[in-house]
Motif scaffolding. Sequence first.
Motif, PDB file in Angstrom:
ATOM      1  N   GLU A  13      80.354 151.965  23.260  1.00  0.00           N
ATOM      2  CA  GLU A  13      81.419 152.672  23.973  1.00  0.00           C
ATOM      3  C   GLU A  13      81.872 153.970  23.302  1.00  0.00           C
ATOM      4  O   GLU A  13      82.677 154.723  23.861  1.00  0.00           O
ATOM      5  CB  GLU A  13      82.632 151.754  24.185  1.00  0.00           C
ATOM      6  N   VAL A  14      81.335 154.280  22.125  1.00  0.00           N
ATOM      7  CA  VAL A  14      81.733 155.501  21.423  1.00  0.00           C
ATOM      8  C   VAL A  14      81.087 156.711  22.092  1.00  0.00           C
ATOM      9  O   VAL A  14      79.877 156.803  22.216  1.00  0.00           O
ATOM     10  CB  VAL A  14      81.349 155.425  19.930  1.00  0.00           C
ATOM     11  N   THR A  15      81.922 157.648  22.510  1.00  0.00           N
ATOM     12  CA  THR A  15      81.459 158.855  23.196  1.00  0.00           C
ATOM     13  C   THR A  15      81.159 159.963  22.182  1.00  0.00           C
ATOM     14  O   THR A  15      81.526 159.865  21.006  1.00  0.00           O
ATOM     15  CB  THR A  15      82.536 159.364  24.165  1.00  0.00           C
ATOM     16  N   ALA A  16      80.537 161.019  22.673  1.00  0.00           N
ATOM     17  CA  ALA A  16      80.255 162.184  21.823  1.00  0.00           C
ATOM     18  C   ALA A  16      81.558 162.803  21.322  1.00  0.00           C
ATOM     19  O   ALA A  16      81.648 163.229  20.162  1.00  0.00           O
ATOM     20  CB  ALA A  16      79.427 163.208  22.587  1.00  0.00           C
ATOM     21  N   ASP A  17      82.575 162.846  22.165  1.00  0.00           N
ATOM     22  CA  ASP A  17      83.875 163.382  21.745  1.00  0.00           C
ATOM     23  C   ASP A  17      84.504 162.528  20.650  1.00  0.00           C
ATOM     24  O   ASP A  17      85.089 163.045  19.700  1.00  0.00           O
ATOM     25  CB  ASP A  17      84.830 163.485  22.930  1.00  0.00           C
ATOM     26  N   ARG A  18      84.374 161.211  20.774  1.00  0.00           N
ATOM     27  CA  ARG A  18      84.911 160.311  19.748  1.00  0.00           C
ATOM     28  C   ARG A  18      84.168 160.513  18.430  1.00  0.00           C
ATOM     29  O   ARG A  18      84.780 160.520  17.363  1.00  0.00           O
ATOM     30  CB  ARG A  18      84.820 158.853  20.217  1.00  0.00           C
ATOM     31  N   LEU A  19      82.862 160.719  18.477  1.00  0.00           N
ATOM     32  CA  LEU A  19      82.096 160.968  17.259  1.00  0.00           C
ATOM     33  C   LEU A  19      82.571 162.248  16.577  1.00  0.00           C
ATOM     34  O   LEU A  19      82.743 162.284  15.355  1.00  0.00           O
ATOM     35  CB  LEU A  19      80.598 161.034  17.552  1.00  0.00           C
ATOM     36  N   GLU A  20      82.803 163.286  17.348  1.00  0.00           N
ATOM     37  CA  GLU A  20      83.322 164.542  16.774  1.00  0.00           C
ATOM     38  C   GLU A  20      84.683 164.297  16.110  1.00  0.00           C
ATOM     39  O   GLU A  20      84.936 164.779  15.004  1.00  0.00           O
ATOM     40  CB  GLU A  20      83.461 165.609  17.861  1.00  0.00           C
ATOM     41  N   GLU A  21      85.527 163.536  16.771  1.00  0.00           N
ATOM     42  CA  GLU A  21      86.843 163.200  16.214  1.00  0.00           C
ATOM     43  C   GLU A  21      86.682 162.396  14.921  1.00  0.00           C
ATOM     44  O   GLU A  21      87.398 162.623  13.942  1.00  0.00           O
ATOM     45  CB  GLU A  21      87.628 162.391  17.245  1.00  0.00           C
ATOM     46  N   MET A  22      85.743 161.463  14.909  1.00  0.00           N
ATOM     47  CA  MET A  22      85.494 160.658  13.714  1.00  0.00           C
ATOM     48  C   MET A  22      85.057 161.529  12.542  1.00  0.00           C
ATOM     49  O   MET A  22      85.488 161.307  11.402  1.00  0.00           O
ATOM     50  CB  MET A  22      84.409 159.613  14.005  1.00  0.00           C
ATOM     51  N   MET A  23      84.223 162.508  12.815  1.00  0.00           N
ATOM     52  CA  MET A  23      83.753 163.392  11.748  1.00  0.00           C
ATOM     53  C   MET A  23      84.906 164.196  11.159  1.00  0.00           C
ATOM     54  O   MET A  23      85.035 164.307   9.935  1.00  0.00           O
ATOM     55  CB  MET A  23      82.643 164.301  12.269  1.00  0.00           C
ATOM     56  N   TRP A  24      85.760 164.747  12.013  1.00  0.00           N
ATOM     57  CA  TRP A  24      86.915 165.513  11.537  1.00  0.00           C
ATOM     58  C   TRP A  24      87.901 164.616  10.800  1.00  0.00           C
ATOM     59  O   TRP A  24      88.426 164.989   9.748  1.00  0.00           O
ATOM     60  CB  TRP A  24      87.613 166.233  12.693  1.00  0.00           C
ATOM     61  N   THR A  25      88.146 163.439  11.338  1.00  0.00           N
ATOM     62  CA  THR A  25      89.076 162.509  10.697  1.00  0.00           C
ATOM     63  C   THR A  25      88.554 162.092   9.332  1.00  0.00           C
ATOM     64  O   THR A  25      89.302 162.035   8.355  1.00  0.00           O
ATOM     65  CB  THR A  25      89.298 161.273  11.592  1.00  0.00           C
ATOM     66  N   THR A  26      87.271 161.803   9.242  1.00  0.00           N
ATOM     67  CA  THR A  26      86.658 161.419   7.967  1.00  0.00           C
ATOM     68  C   THR A  26      86.868 162.504   6.926  1.00  0.00           C
ATOM     69  O   THR A  26      87.302 162.235   5.803  1.00  0.00           O
ATOM     70  CB  THR A  26      85.154 161.137   8.164  1.00  0.00           C
ATOM     71  N   ARG A  27      86.587 163.736   7.288  1.00  0.00           N
ATOM     72  CA  ARG A  27      86.771 164.859   6.348  1.00  0.00           C
ATOM     73  C   ARG A  27      88.231 164.994   5.925  1.00  0.00           C
ATOM     74  O   ARG A  27      88.529 165.138   4.741  1.00  0.00           O
ATOM     75  CB  ARG A  27      86.295 166.160   6.977  1.00  0.00           C
ATOM     76  N   SER A  28      89.122 164.958   6.906  1.00  0.00           N
ATOM     77  CA  SER A  28      90.532 165.194   6.589  1.00  0.00           C
ATOM     78  C   SER A  28      91.133 164.072   5.745  1.00  0.00           C
ATOM     79  O   SER A  28      92.005 164.321   4.923  1.00  0.00           O
ATOM     80  CB  SER A  28      91.354 165.410   7.861  1.00  0.00           C
ATOM     81  N   ILE A  29      90.657 162.858   5.919  1.00  0.00           N
ATOM     82  CA  ILE A  29      91.188 161.738   5.134  1.00  0.00           C
ATOM     83  C   ILE A  29      90.563 161.683   3.744  1.00  0.00           C
ATOM     84  O   ILE A  29      91.266 161.626   2.736  1.00  0.00           O
ATOM     85  CB  ILE A  29      90.966 160.396   5.871  1.00  0.00           C
ATOM     86  N   LEU A  30      89.234 161.685   3.670  1.00  0.00           N
ATOM     87  CA  LEU A  30      88.564 161.459   2.384  1.00  0.00           C
ATOM     88  C   LEU A  30      88.729 162.613   1.404  1.00  0.00           C
ATOM     89  O   LEU A  30      88.727 162.398   0.190  1.00  0.00           O
ATOM     90  CB  LEU A  30      87.085 161.145   2.598  1.00  0.00           C
ATOM     91  N   LEU A  31      88.884 163.829   1.909  1.00  0.00           N
ATOM     92  CA  LEU A  31      89.062 164.960   0.986  1.00  0.00           C
ATOM     93  C   LEU A  31      90.436 164.967   0.315  1.00  0.00           C
ATOM     94  O   LEU A  31      90.671 165.758  -0.596  1.00  0.00           O
ATOM     95  CB  LEU A  31      88.794 166.281   1.713  1.00  0.00           C
ATOM     96  N   LYS A  32      91.310 164.062   0.702  1.00  0.00           N
ATOM     97  CA  LYS A  32      92.612 163.915   0.036  1.00  0.00           C
ATOM     98  C   LYS A  32      92.509 163.083  -1.238  1.00  0.00           C
ATOM     99  O   LYS A  32      93.441 163.032  -2.025  1.00  0.00           O
ATOM    100  CB  LYS A  32      93.615 163.260   0.980  1.00  0.00           C
ATOM    101  N   ILE A  33      91.362 162.445  -1.439  1.00  0.00           N
ATOM    102  CA  ILE A  33      91.177 161.589  -2.613  1.00  0.00           C
ATOM    103  C   ILE A  33      90.660 162.434  -3.773  1.00  0.00           C
ATOM    104  O   ILE A  33      89.613 163.071  -3.671  1.00  0.00           O
ATOM    105  CB  ILE A  33      90.185 160.446  -2.294  1.00  0.00           C
ATOM    106  N   ARG A  34      91.383 162.423  -4.856  1.00  0.00           N
ATOM    107  CA  ARG A  34      91.077 163.266  -6.015  1.00  0.00           C
ATOM    108  C   ARG A  34      89.692 163.001  -6.595  1.00  0.00           C
ATOM    109  O   ARG A  34      89.016 163.918  -7.064  1.00  0.00           O
ATOM    110  CB  ARG A  34      92.127 163.039  -7.096  1.00  0.00           C
ATOM    111  N   GLU A  35      89.234 161.765  -6.558  1.00  0.00           N
ATOM    112  CA  GLU A  35      87.944 161.413  -7.161  1.00  0.00           C
ATOM    113  C   GLU A  35      86.742 161.863  -6.340  1.00  0.00           C
ATOM    114  O   GLU A  35      85.616 161.819  -6.826  1.00  0.00           O
ATOM    115  CB  GLU A  35      87.868 159.898  -7.386  1.00  0.00           C
ATOM    116  N   VAL A  36      86.954 162.297  -5.112  1.00  0.00           N
ATOM    117  CA  VAL A  36      85.856 162.792  -4.271  1.00  0.00           C
ATOM    118  C   VAL A  36      85.505 164.202  -4.726  1.00  0.00           C
ATOM    119  O   VAL A  36      86.289 165.137  -4.547  1.00  0.00           O
ATOM    120  CB  VAL A  36      86.229 162.778  -2.769  1.00  0.00           C
TER     121      VAL A  36
END
Length: 105
Positions: A13-36
């Motif tokens: 059920e994951v659409t292309a738009d949802r995948l794009e959102e997932m990619m942006w969300t992943t970047r915005s969340i994980l780049l807040k972690i100092r060890e990354v």
Amino acid sequence: MICQVSLFTLKPEVTADRLEEMMWTTRSILLKIREVLHLNVGKRIKISDPWHWFVSIEAESLDKLAILQDDPHYYKFLLEVVHRSVETQQVMVFEMEPRKDVKYS
């Protein structure tokens, strides 16, 4: 230097738009972690490839990788992105420094 590579297949059920959102969300969340130290996120180009998208995270050591995996932002990524939309995953961890004994990673 350690690199964790995660490969994912998505729920039907994951659409292309949802995948794009997932990619942006992943970047915005994980780049807040100092060890990354470095983060890559990508989606497949060829439909015949078995994995829909990937995330690679670089950290200084296995200890730092464990710290980042215990960070609240990492849990948020798992809850908001992975658990909601991923059907299967494969996670692999690599040592990236030549001639370094992996037991000291």
